[in-house]
Design a protein around this motif. Sequence first.
Motif, PDB file in Angstrom:
ATOM      1  N   GLN A 147     -59.579  58.102 -48.040  1.00  0.00           N
ATOM      2  CA  GLN A 147     -59.915  58.718 -46.756  1.00  0.00           C
ATOM      3  C   GLN A 147     -59.612  60.222 -46.766  1.00  0.00           C
ATOM      4  O   GLN A 147     -60.415  61.028 -46.306  1.00  0.00           O
ATOM      5  CB  GLN A 147     -59.126  58.056 -45.625  1.00  0.00           C
ATOM      6  N   GLY A 148     -58.456  60.590 -47.280  1.00  0.00           N
ATOM      7  CA  GLY A 148     -58.082  61.999 -47.349  1.00  0.00           C
ATOM      8  C   GLY A 148     -59.018  62.786 -48.244  1.00  0.00           C
ATOM      9  O   GLY A 148     -59.368  63.939 -47.946  1.00  0.00           O
ATOM     10  N   PHE A 149     -59.457  62.159 -49.325  1.00  0.00           N
ATOM     11  CA  PHE A 149     -60.377  62.835 -50.226  1.00  0.00           C
ATOM     12  C   PHE A 149     -61.733  63.042 -49.557  1.00  0.00           C
ATOM     13  O   PHE A 149     -62.343  64.107 -49.694  1.00  0.00           O
ATOM     14  CB  PHE A 149     -60.529  62.043 -51.532  1.00  0.00           C
ATOM     15  N   ALA A 150     -62.197  62.043 -48.813  1.00  0.00           N
ATOM     16  CA  ALA A 150     -63.471  62.187 -48.088  1.00  0.00           C
ATOM     17  C   ALA A 150     -63.378  63.342 -47.083  1.00  0.00           C
ATOM     18  O   ALA A 150     -64.329  64.128 -46.943  1.00  0.00           O
ATOM     19  CB  ALA A 150     -63.823  60.885 -47.381  1.00  0.00           C
ATOM     20  N   GLU A 151     -62.243  63.466 -46.421  1.00  0.00           N
ATOM     21  CA  GLU A 151     -62.041  64.582 -45.490  1.00  0.00           C
ATOM     22  C   GLU A 151     -62.034  65.911 -46.243  1.00  0.00           C
ATOM     23  O   GLU A 151     -62.597  66.904 -45.774  1.00  0.00           O
ATOM     24  CB  GLU A 151     -60.735  64.410 -44.723  1.00  0.00           C
ATOM     25  N   HIS A 152     -61.390  65.945 -47.411  1.00  0.00           N
ATOM     26  CA  HIS A 152     -61.350  67.157 -48.232  1.00  0.00           C
ATOM     27  C   HIS A 152     -62.765  67.585 -48.617  1.00  0.00           C
ATOM     28  O   HIS A 152     -63.115  68.766 -48.517  1.00  0.00           O
ATOM     29  CB  HIS A 152     -60.506  66.909 -49.495  1.00  0.00           C
ATOM     30  N   VAL A 153     -63.579  66.640 -49.031  1.00  0.00           N
ATOM     31  CA  VAL A 153     -64.959  66.958 -49.417  1.00  0.00           C
ATOM     32  C   VAL A 153     -65.715  67.519 -48.216  1.00  0.00           C
ATOM     33  O   VAL A 153     -66.446  68.505 -48.338  1.00  0.00           O
ATOM     34  CB  VAL A 153     -65.665  65.719 -50.014  1.00  0.00           C
ATOM     35  N   GLN A 154     -65.537  66.910 -47.052  1.00  0.00           N
ATOM     36  CA  GLN A 154     -66.220  67.389 -45.850  1.00  0.00           C
ATOM     37  C   GLN A 154     -65.782  68.813 -45.495  1.00  0.00           C
ATOM     38  O   GLN A 154     -66.601  69.656 -45.159  1.00  0.00           O
ATOM     39  CB  GLN A 154     -65.958  66.444 -44.670  1.00  0.00           C
ATOM     40  N   VAL A 155     -64.492  69.088 -45.595  1.00  0.00           N
ATOM     41  CA  VAL A 155     -63.980  70.416 -45.241  1.00  0.00           C
ATOM     42  C   VAL A 155     -64.438  71.470 -46.238  1.00  0.00           C
ATOM     43  O   VAL A 155     -64.695  72.621 -45.864  1.00  0.00           O
ATOM     44  CB  VAL A 155     -62.428  70.378 -45.163  1.00  0.00           C
ATOM     45  N   GLY A 193     -36.376  61.894 -53.962  1.00  0.00           N
ATOM     46  CA  GLY A 193     -35.803  62.889 -53.070  1.00  0.00           C
ATOM     47  C   GLY A 193     -34.538  62.405 -52.399  1.00  0.00           C
ATOM     48  O   GLY A 193     -34.128  61.256 -52.504  1.00  0.00           O
ATOM     49  N   LEU A 194     -33.909  63.316 -51.720  1.00  0.00           N
ATOM     50  CA  LEU A 194     -32.688  63.006 -50.991  1.00  0.00           C
ATOM     51  C   LEU A 194     -33.028  62.486 -49.610  1.00  0.00           C
ATOM     52  O   LEU A 194     -34.080  62.817 -49.060  1.00  0.00           O
ATOM     53  CB  LEU A 194     -31.841  64.270 -50.876  1.00  0.00           C
ATOM     54  N   PRO A 195     -32.138  61.684 -49.030  1.00  0.00           N
ATOM     55  CA  PRO A 195     -32.403  61.225 -47.669  1.00  0.00           C
ATOM     56  C   PRO A 195     -32.559  62.424 -46.735  1.00  0.00           C
ATOM     57  O   PRO A 195     -31.801  63.379 -46.794  1.00  0.00           O
ATOM     58  CB  PRO A 195     -31.154  60.416 -47.314  1.00  0.00           C
ATOM     59  N   GLY A 196     -33.588  62.376 -45.922  1.00  0.00           N
ATOM     60  CA  GLY A 196     -33.845  63.456 -44.982  1.00  0.00           C
ATOM     61  C   GLY A 196     -34.593  64.633 -45.588  1.00  0.00           C
ATOM     62  O   GLY A 196     -34.934  65.573 -44.885  1.00  0.00           O
ATOM     63  N   ALA A 197     -34.859  64.606 -46.899  1.00  0.00           N
ATOM     64  CA  ALA A 197     -35.591  65.701 -47.527  1.00  0.00           C
ATOM     65  C   ALA A 197     -37.055  65.660 -47.079  1.00  0.00           C
ATOM     66  O   ALA A 197     -37.600  64.589 -46.838  1.00  0.00           O
ATOM     67  CB  ALA A 197     -35.515  65.585 -49.052  1.00  0.00           C
ATOM     68  N   PRO A 198     -37.693  66.817 -46.966  1.00  0.00           N
ATOM     69  CA  PRO A 198     -39.088  66.828 -46.537  1.00  0.00           C
ATOM     70  C   PRO A 198     -39.974  66.124 -47.555  1.00  0.00           C
ATOM     71  O   PRO A 198     -39.734  66.198 -48.753  1.00  0.00           O
ATOM     72  CB  PRO A 198     -39.435  68.310 -46.432  1.00  0.00           C
ATOM     73  N   ARG A 199     -40.971  65.436 -47.044  1.00  0.00           N
ATOM     74  CA  ARG A 199     -41.932  64.753 -47.901  1.00  0.00           C
ATOM     75  C   ARG A 199     -43.287  65.392 -47.709  1.00  0.00           C
ATOM     76  O   ARG A 199     -43.600  65.847 -46.615  1.00  0.00           O
ATOM     77  CB  ARG A 199     -42.022  63.277 -47.529  1.00  0.00           C
ATOM     78  N   PRO A 200     -44.103  65.405 -48.747  1.00  0.00           N
ATOM     79  CA  PRO A 200     -45.440  65.967 -48.589  1.00  0.00           C
ATOM     80  C   PRO A 200     -46.236  65.151 -47.560  1.00  0.00           C
ATOM     81  O   PRO A 200     -46.054  63.950 -47.440  1.00  0.00           O
ATOM     82  CB  PRO A 200     -46.077  65.828 -49.968  1.00  0.00           C
ATOM     83  N   VAL A 201     -47.102  65.835 -46.843  1.00  0.00           N
ATOM     84  CA  VAL A 201     -47.941  65.160 -45.862  1.00  0.00           C
ATOM     85  C   VAL A 201     -49.395  65.306 -46.272  1.00  0.00           C
ATOM     86  O   VAL A 201     -49.727  66.069 -47.163  1.00  0.00           O
ATOM     87  CB  VAL A 201     -47.727  65.726 -44.441  1.00  0.00           C
ATOM     88  N   GLY A 202     -50.258  64.578 -45.606  1.00  0.00           N
ATOM     89  CA  GLY A 202     -51.680  64.670 -45.884  1.00  0.00           C
ATOM     90  C   GLY A 202     -52.025  64.031 -47.214  1.00  0.00           C
ATOM     91  O   GLY A 202     -51.372  63.087 -47.667  1.00  0.00           O
ATOM     92  N   ALA A 257     -51.709  65.165 -50.219  1.00  0.00           N
ATOM     93  CA  ALA A 257     -50.639  65.283 -51.221  1.00  0.00           C
ATOM     94  C   ALA A 257     -49.609  64.173 -51.042  1.00  0.00           C
ATOM     95  O   ALA A 257     -49.163  63.556 -52.017  1.00  0.00           O
ATOM     96  CB  ALA A 257     -49.962  66.642 -51.129  1.00  0.00           C
ATOM     97  N   GLY A 258     -49.234  63.880 -49.809  1.00  0.00           N
ATOM     98  CA  GLY A 258     -48.294  62.794 -49.544  1.00  0.00           C
ATOM     99  C   GLY A 258     -48.865  61.446 -49.920  1.00  0.00           C
ATOM    100  O   GLY A 258     -48.166  60.583 -50.455  1.00  0.00           O
ATOM    101  N   ASP A 259     -50.155  61.260 -49.647  1.00  0.00           N
ATOM    102  CA  ASP A 259     -50.813  59.999 -50.009  1.00  0.00           C
ATOM    103  C   ASP A 259     -50.854  59.822 -51.524  1.00  0.00           C
ATOM    104  O   ASP A 259     -50.672  58.714 -52.036  1.00  0.00           O
ATOM    105  CB  ASP A 259     -52.228  59.951 -49.435  1.00  0.00           C
ATOM    106  N   LEU A 260     -51.074  60.912 -52.248  1.00  0.00           N
ATOM    107  CA  LEU A 260     -51.073  60.838 -53.714  1.00  0.00           C
ATOM    108  C   LEU A 260     -49.688  60.514 -54.249  1.00  0.00           C
ATOM    109  O   LEU A 260     -49.546  59.734 -55.194  1.00  0.00           O
ATOM    110  CB  LEU A 260     -51.591  62.150 -54.313  1.00  0.00           C
ATOM    111  N   HIS A 261     -48.655  61.089 -53.635  1.00  0.00           N
ATOM    112  CA  HIS A 261     -47.279  60.766 -54.043  1.00  0.00           C
ATOM    113  C   HIS A 261     -46.988  59.290 -53.772  1.00  0.00           C
ATOM    114  O   HIS A 261     -46.359  58.620 -54.604  1.00  0.00           O
ATOM    115  CB  HIS A 261     -46.269  61.648 -53.304  1.00  0.00           C
ATOM    116  N   ALA A 262     -47.423  58.794 -52.645  1.00  0.00           N
ATOM    117  CA  ALA A 262     -47.198  57.381 -52.317  1.00  0.00           C
ATOM    118  C   ALA A 262     -47.930  56.478 -53.302  1.00  0.00           C
ATOM    119  O   ALA A 262     -47.401  55.450 -53.733  1.00  0.00           O
ATOM    120  CB  ALA A 262     -47.648  57.088 -50.893  1.00  0.00           C
ATOM    121  N   LEU A 263     -49.158  56.850 -53.685  1.00  0.00           N
ATOM    122  CA  LEU A 263     -49.900  56.066 -54.672  1.00  0.00           C
ATOM    123  C   LEU A 263     -49.172  56.083 -56.015  1.00  0.00           C
ATOM    124  O   LEU A 263     -49.019  55.043 -56.656  1.00  0.00           O
ATOM    125  CB  LEU A 263     -51.318  56.614 -54.831  1.00  0.00           C
TER     126      LEU A 263
END
Length: 169
Positions: free
Chosen positions: A74-82, A31-40, A42-48
């Motif tokens: 951790q995010g996946f465990a939260e997803h399963v709970q929700v 991405g470009l500097p300052g461009a929005p990054r996925p959060v939650g 989805a962002g963790d998966l992009h970082a991985l």
Amino acid sequence: MVTGPVQQPSLVARPCAAHPHPTPAEPHRTGLPGAPRPVGLAGDLHALARAVTAATTEPRWRERVLLRLHPVGQGFAEHVQVTEGPAGLYGELLTHAPRLCHGVRLLTREHTAIGAAILAVQRVAEQSEASPDELRDQAAYLLRAFARHRRRGADLLWQAYQTDLGGET
């Protein structure tokens, strides 16, 4: 009557304690500097994905992969709970559209498979004798499973709330 400019919410992800800024040794490469990054999750998966695709000759490559895998778990465990929890999305979905019972069961089974895939990536990453290709293969399988699960979940929600067959309550 509006007398000034309308303030729009920012699309740029705000850093939080759980997601520190990338270190200079690991810059944000997409991405470009300052461009929005996925959060939650989805962002963790992009970082991985970024950590896995980095050069394996980088110092502490495996540790970086493990570091990026932890928030995914951790995010996946939260997803399963929700979704599966007592007041979860799947229960609400079945109340609204009981015809989607098969799709909900499929997504629930995928939760088990994705949990096993997360553990498989962790086991391979913790084994220093495992080849980088093996770790990348396991991580690629995990990322594909998440993508497939996300698509199926979105399709199921669309079927539940956008398709009007009539007669269901």
